[in-house]
Scaffold this motif. Structure first.
Motif, PDB file in Angstrom:
ATOM      1  N   THR A   1       0.872  -1.169   0.000  1.00  0.00           N
ATOM      2  CA  THR A   1       0.000   0.000   0.000  1.00  0.00           C
ATOM      3  C   THR A   1       0.918   1.232   0.000  1.00  0.00           C
ATOM      4  O   THR A   1       1.603   1.480   0.987  1.00  0.00           O
ATOM      5  N   LEU A   2       0.993   1.909  -1.128  1.00  0.00           N
ATOM      6  CA  LEU A   2       1.950   3.016  -1.226  1.00  0.00           C
ATOM      7  C   LEU A   2       1.306   4.316  -0.788  1.00  0.00           C
ATOM      8  O   LEU A   2       0.188   4.642  -1.178  1.00  0.00           O
ATOM      9  N   TYR A   3       2.035   5.058   0.036  1.00  0.00           N
ATOM     10  CA  TYR A   3       1.578   6.393   0.405  1.00  0.00           C
ATOM     11  C   TYR A   3       2.432   7.396  -0.371  1.00  0.00           C
ATOM     12  O   TYR A   3       3.276   6.995  -1.166  1.00  0.00           O
ATOM     13  N   PRO A   4       2.223   8.693  -0.173  1.00  0.00           N
ATOM     14  CA  PRO A   4       2.934   9.663  -1.014  1.00  0.00           C
ATOM     15  C   PRO A   4       4.445   9.623  -0.835  1.00  0.00           C
ATOM     16  O   PRO A   4       4.955   9.153   0.185  1.00  0.00           O
TER      17      PRO A   4
ATOM     18  N   MET B   1       3.327  12.817  -5.864  1.00  0.00           N
ATOM     19  CA  MET B   1       3.037  11.476  -6.342  1.00  0.00           C
ATOM     20  C   MET B   1       2.343  10.803  -5.156  1.00  0.00           C
ATOM     21  O   MET B   1       3.004  10.408  -4.189  1.00  0.00           O
ATOM     22  N   PRO B   2       1.020  10.710  -5.168  1.00  0.00           N
ATOM     23  CA  PRO B   2       0.251  10.442  -3.948  1.00  0.00           C
ATOM     24  C   PRO B   2       0.075   8.977  -3.560  1.00  0.00           C
ATOM     25  O   PRO B   2      -0.430   8.686  -2.485  1.00  0.00           O
ATOM     26  N   GLY B   3       0.432   8.055  -4.466  1.00  0.00           N
ATOM     27  CA  GLY B   3       0.368   6.647  -4.083  1.00  0.00           C
ATOM     28  C   GLY B   3      -0.964   5.970  -4.363  1.00  0.00           C
ATOM     29  O   GLY B   3      -1.804   6.465  -5.104  1.00  0.00           O
TER      30      GLY B   3
ATOM     31  N   ASN C   1       8.205  10.909  -0.078  1.00  0.00           N
ATOM     32  CA  ASN C   1       8.624  11.525   1.172  1.00  0.00           C
ATOM     33  C   ASN C   1       8.590  13.051   1.117  1.00  0.00           C
ATOM     34  O   ASN C   1       8.299  13.705   2.124  1.00  0.00           O
ATOM     35  N   LEU C   2       8.836  13.632  -0.048  1.00  0.00           N
ATOM     36  CA  LEU C   2       8.793  15.097  -0.166  1.00  0.00           C
ATOM     37  C   LEU C   2       7.376  15.594   0.057  1.00  0.00           C
ATOM     38  O   LEU C   2       7.147  16.716   0.504  1.00  0.00           O
ATOM     39  N   ALA C   3       6.408  14.703  -0.190  1.00  0.00           N
ATOM     40  CA  ALA C   3       5.005  15.037   0.080  1.00  0.00           C
ATOM     41  C   ALA C   3       4.700  14.847   1.558  1.00  0.00           C
ATOM     42  O   ALA C   3       4.127  15.732   2.199  1.00  0.00           O
ATOM     43  N   VAL C   4       5.094  13.727   2.117  1.00  0.00           N
ATOM     44  CA  VAL C   4       4.815  13.477   3.545  1.00  0.00           C
ATOM     45  C   VAL C   4       5.423  14.585   4.398  1.00  0.00           C
ATOM     46  O   VAL C   4       4.817  15.058   5.350  1.00  0.00           O
ATOM     47  N   ALA C   5       6.611  15.042   4.020  1.00  0.00           N
ATOM     48  CA  ALA C   5       7.226  16.153   4.767  1.00  0.00           C
ATOM     49  C   ALA C   5       6.333  17.389   4.713  1.00  0.00           C
ATOM     50  O   ALA C   5       6.214  18.129   5.692  1.00  0.00           O
ATOM     51  N   ALA C   6       5.678  17.579   3.570  1.00  0.00           N
ATOM     52  CA  ALA C   6       4.812  18.764   3.391  1.00  0.00           C
ATOM     53  C   ALA C   6       3.584  18.703   4.284  1.00  0.00           C
ATOM     54  O   ALA C   6       2.910  19.701   4.508  1.00  0.00           O
ATOM     55  N   SER C   7       3.319  17.540   4.875  1.00  0.00           N
ATOM     56  CA  SER C   7       2.197  17.457   5.816  1.00  0.00           C
ATOM     57  C   SER C   7       2.542  18.188   7.115  1.00  0.00           C
ATOM     58  O   SER C   7       1.648  18.505   7.907  1.00  0.00           O
ATOM     59  N   PHE C   8       3.866  18.387   7.360  1.00  0.00           N
ATOM     60  CA  PHE C   8       4.310  18.987   8.632  1.00  0.00           C
ATOM     61  C   PHE C   8       3.670  18.237   9.810  1.00  0.00           C
ATOM     62  O   PHE C   8       3.370  18.833  10.852  1.00  0.00           O
ATOM     63  N   ASN C   9       3.500  16.911   9.622  1.00  0.00           N
ATOM     64  CA  ASN C   9       2.793  16.124  10.643  1.00  0.00           C
ATOM     65  C   ASN C   9       3.674  14.952  11.045  1.00  0.00           C
ATOM     66  O   ASN C   9       3.721  13.926  10.354  1.00  0.00           O
ATOM     67  N   ARG C  10       4.382  15.096  12.176  1.00  0.00           N
ATOM     68  CA  ARG C  10       5.312  14.076  12.635  1.00  0.00           C
ATOM     69  C   ARG C  10       4.579  12.749  12.875  1.00  0.00           C
ATOM     70  O   ARG C  10       5.041  11.684  12.489  1.00  0.00           O
ATOM     71  N   GLU C  11       3.434  12.822  13.541  1.00  0.00           N
ATOM     72  CA  GLU C  11       2.676  11.626  13.895  1.00  0.00           C
ATOM     73  C   GLU C  11       2.248  10.866  12.637  1.00  0.00           C
ATOM     74  O   GLU C  11       2.324   9.643  12.577  1.00  0.00           O
ATOM     75  N   LEU C  12       1.846  11.613  11.639  1.00  0.00           N
ATOM     76  CA  LEU C  12       1.418  10.976  10.385  1.00  0.00           C
ATOM     77  C   LEU C  12       2.588  10.245   9.737  1.00  0.00           C
ATOM     78  O   LEU C  12       2.461   9.100   9.306  1.00  0.00           O
ATOM     79  N   ALA C  13       3.739  10.914   9.702  1.00  0.00           N
ATOM     80  CA  ALA C  13       4.933  10.283   9.114  1.00  0.00           C
ATOM     81  C   ALA C  13       5.263   8.991   9.845  1.00  0.00           C
ATOM     82  O   ALA C  13       5.590   7.964   9.231  1.00  0.00           O
ATOM     83  N   LYS C  14       5.136   9.019  11.151  1.00  0.00           N
ATOM     84  CA  LYS C  14       5.438   7.829  11.971  1.00  0.00           C
ATOM     85  C   LYS C  14       4.419   6.727  11.685  1.00  0.00           C
ATOM     86  O   LYS C  14       4.773   5.563  11.487  1.00  0.00           O
TER      87      LYS C  14
ATOM     88  N   ALA D   1      -7.056   3.499   3.826  1.00  0.00           N
ATOM     89  CA  ALA D   1      -7.553   4.732   4.458  1.00  0.00           C
ATOM     90  C   ALA D   1      -6.388   5.573   4.969  1.00  0.00           C
ATOM     91  O   ALA D   1      -6.361   6.797   4.807  1.00  0.00           O
ATOM     92  N   LEU D   2      -5.382   4.912   5.528  1.00  0.00           N
ATOM     93  CA  LEU D   2      -4.228   5.658   6.042  1.00  0.00           C
ATOM     94  C   LEU D   2      -3.416   6.254   4.885  1.00  0.00           C
ATOM     95  O   LEU D   2      -2.976   7.402   4.938  1.00  0.00           O
ATOM     96  N   ALA D   3      -3.270   5.491   3.824  1.00  0.00           N
ATOM     97  CA  ALA D   3      -2.534   6.003   2.655  1.00  0.00           C
ATOM     98  C   ALA D   3      -3.278   7.201   2.063  1.00  0.00           C
ATOM     99  O   ALA D   3      -2.679   8.196   1.645  1.00  0.00           O
TER     100      ALA D   3
END
Ligand code: GLC
Length: 721
Positions: free
Chosen positions: A97-100, A525-527, A102-115, A359-361
């Motif tokens: 299950t691919l998520y976005p 690239m959102p996955g 990493n340059l996108a996940v960083a743009a979330s500014f959400n540490r918990e989400l990245a974890k 759902a998480l992706a």
């Protein structure tokens, strides 16, 4: 090291110890893949001994629980010492299950989400028998021509470090059943490749290296990362893989890292090509002296360590240390207790691509997307009569990014499917043009225009193909292809209600798009759930909250461009940005300002910042100050906002950046809700590598900023006394 691993080591012959330091592809141990074995197969160039190959300690890159079991069984059946192998994999932004990216996940500014996302990837990968991921990649980047910016977290050392910590914690957890070991890469400064060309020369001072490029690796080491991968490039003229100052002096002796260090793919041997080693023997010597443990996909160790030992150039103790680090990792992974570790084909089928994981992706893609422009057309109304969905990225599953791991294009929700999940048959599709960056084919534009003319609004999916970024995928032109602009201009002639959805693995120099498109939603690239996430954002089921962590230039000629730059002695003042001021650090033909600055991202609502306060005007070493601001949701949508804290050291023994991100907090506010966000400022945050290469905070004046992006202005000052 443990008694147990020491006992295992004691039973190995010298040849067997040396082979334990080699890493080959896992396919080597899977006869059913019809890939001949290491002697004649993909790794035949390594010319490894066909018996000793069953003593190599680790292998890489194979997908699927059943094939992993086959590799495990075949290896142990043929191995003399039967030390369980450890399988490693590039699980970079998702396993199946691919998520976005990493340059996108960083743009979330959400540490918990990245974890959380890393934890999901670890679970899916562990069930497929993966024990180590070659991630997080934390290389600081400043040049969007470089293909691998998509794997990075961007241009800021602090944010990169926060994402590194969160990701390592996500992968490794408590090293339990669904966890995998993380391997931070690429040590070091791979992102500084000149001209944004992969593997190119890196030439940074030790101070710049320590100030900008090393902090995120250090954050990963401090977070307990189990492995470190050295980079392909040189640092200070020496290839990282054989760079004793970088690996032994800094990583091991200064930072106290005693885990496994692995080379990048064939990098040990590439020291010869660099001109840093005479031959494989010297390449092996340099790597061993630098304390490299695992040689990935070259065989300098296997071929020459014994000889180097016989010549007294290296010692058996050095070899033993490397073997013990690998055995200790295997023990920590639980592989010595249960060689199958966590592989489970049945459970893998249930968990991978499950509703929860999708759902998480989807949440990852929604929170990472960045609204770059909106003249009011977004969000679209669900009562719309018809939507013309057009563009080369509108009806494709190739929106993963280039590290697809186990992801499959046909399991990805396309934008077409995502929009139809909300609007059904109201969505009409036309490709409009081809995705190739060099396509000049305009034959599809007429059909797209007639569709656009007869629909209420247009969703136009433009940008890059997922393989235009990633390793070895660098570009010298980072604007949209001419044919995509032609398509946009023709559509705007017949329908003004156009929302552009951008798919890209990098910042693009799209000033022309910004001037003409009514709205631009960057999905990166959102996955796997990219289509549903795009639709939810376009129709306001979710409000965009992402903020870019790598500057978007107006034109390529501004690169490298980044927010945390020095002032120079002749800065062009922001108020003069569009004026010509000749004898300043500026261009004759364009402003200095970027198209979109670090930390920038719009919302469907609006946020008001007020009551910015600082708890004092002086701070002694050991003290702390509190900077705070009130943020109010003054718009019509409940939404999230990444509040950012910046600090500027006004004067130092070395020049200091115009501002540096030192904190961020993502909050969610209801319509009309107001909240105070506070940040602690302490002496540690003020430290930097000064002229004497000491990591210190120097007394003097500091400015404090709190705002929605890096364009915010200072609201207070304090003195460190
Ligand atoms: C590649 C990449 C590295 C990856 C490794 C194994 O060349 O540089 O990031 O982990 O090889 O696939």
């Amino acid at each position: 090291m443990s008694q147990r691993t020491k006992e295992i080591l004691a039973k190995l012959t010298l040849d067997e110890k040396i082979y334990h330091l080699e890493q080959v592809t896992t396919a080597t141990f899977v006869p059913s893949l019809k890939k001949p074995n290491v002697v004649t197969g993909p790794d035949s160039a390594l010319k490894l001994d066909e018996n000793l190959v069953f003593e190599v300690g680790t292998s890489l890159n194979l997908i699927g629980a059943e094939t992993m079991i086959e590799a495990h069984d075949y290896y142990l059946k043929n191995s003399k010492n039967k030390i369980p192998p450890v399988f490693m994999q590039d699980v970079i932004h998702g396993h199946r299950t691919l998520y976005p990216i990493n340059l996108a996940v960083a743009a979330s500014f959400n540490r918990e989400l990245a974890k959380e996302l890393a934890g999901m990837a670890a679970k899916e990968a562990s069930l497929d028998g993966v024990s180590v991921t070659f991630a997080p990649m934390v290389d600081l980047v400043r040049d969007p021509r470089w293909g691998r910016v998509m794997e990075s977290s961007g241009e800021d050392p602090y944010l990169n470090g926060e994402m590194a910590k969160a990701t390592v914690q996500g992968y490794q957890g408590d090293m339990g059943k669904y966890n995998i070991a993380a391997c931070v890469k690429h040590f070091a400064a791979y992102g500084a490749a000149e001209a944004g060309r992969d593997y190119n020369t890196v030439d940074v001072s030790e101070r710049t290296l320590r100030e900008y490029y090393l902090p995120a690796y250090k954050s990963a080491v401090d977070a307990g990362v189990k492995m470190v991968m050295t980079a392909f490039n040189i640092v200070d003229g020496v290839p990282c893989v054989g760079n004793k100052h970088l690996v032994k002096d800094i990583l091991r002796d200064e930072w106290g890292f005693d885990g496994v260090v692995i080379s990048d793919y064939s990098a040990v041997e590439e020291q010869i090509v660099h001109g840093a080693a005479e031959d494989r023997k010297e390449a092996a010597y340099l790597a061993m002296e630098a304390t490299l443990d695992i040689e990935m996909m070259s065989s300098c160790y296997a071929k020459h360590l014994k000889e180097l030992m016989a010549e007294g150039k290296i010692t058996e103790e050095q070899i033993d240390k490397a073997v013990l680090r690998i055995l200790d990792l295997k023990e920590e992974l639980g592989a010595l207790d249960n060689s199958y570790r966590t592989v489970n084909p049945e459970e893998a089928k249930k968990i991978q691509l499950s509703k929860e994981h999708r759902a998480l992706a989807r949440k990852g893609a929604e929170e990472s997307a960045v609204l770059l422009k909106n003249d009011g057309i977004l969000p679209l109304s669900k009562d719309v009569g018809s939507v013309a969905l057009i563009g080369p990225n509108a009806n494709t599953g190739a929106i993963h990014g280039s590290w697809q791991c186990g992801g499959k294009i046909d399991e990805t929700v396309t934008v077409y499917e995502g929009l139809r999940n909300i609007l059904g048959d109201k969505v009409k599709y036309a490709p409009g043009c081809y995705i190739e960056y060099n396509s000049e084919d305009t034959s599809l534009i007429d059909e797209a225009c007639s569709l656009a003319e007869n629909c209420d609004c247009v969703v136009l999916c433009l940008g890059e193909h997922q393989d235009y970024s990633g390793e070895g995928n660098c570009r010298a032109n980072i604007d949209l292809p001419e044919v995509q602009y032609k398509l946009l201009d023709r559509i705007l002639e017949v329908n003004k209600n156009v929302a552009v959805v951008l798919f890209t693995g990098r910042p693009l120099a799209i000033e022309r798009l910004d001037k003409t498109a009514p709205a631009i939603l960057n999905m990166w690239m959102p996955g796997t759930e990219g289509g549903n996430a795009s639709a939810n954002l376009l129709f306001g089921n979710v409000v965009p909250s992402g903020k870019i962590t790598m500057t978007f230039p107006r034109v390529l000629g501004q690169c490298p461009i980044y927010y945390n730059h020095y002032t120079t002695g002749r800065p062009k003042l922001p108020e003069d940005d569009y004026n010509r001021v000749r004898f300043t650090s500026s261009y004759l033909d364009i402003p200095n300002s970027p198209l979109y600055p670090f930390g920038y991202g719009l919302s469907y609502t609006s946020f008001e910042y007020s009551d910015l306060t600082l708890s004092g005007e002086t701070m002694k070493a050991g003290d702390k100050l509190i900077a705070s601001a009130k943020i109010k949701n003054t718009g019509k949508y409940k939404a999230k906002e990444a509040v950012q804290l910046y600090i500027r050291d006004v004067k130092g023994s070395c020049v200091r950046p115009v501002k540096e991100l030192k904190g961020f907090e993502k909050i969610e506010l209801d319509v009309g809700e107001e909240r105070t966000v506070s940040f602690e400022i302490n002496e540690e945050m003020l430290k930097y590598w000064n002229k004497e290469l000491k990591f210190v905070a120097e007394k003097g004046e500091f400015e404090v900023f709190i705002g929605k992006d890096s364009n915010c202005q200072a609201f207070a000052k304090f003195n460190l006394i």
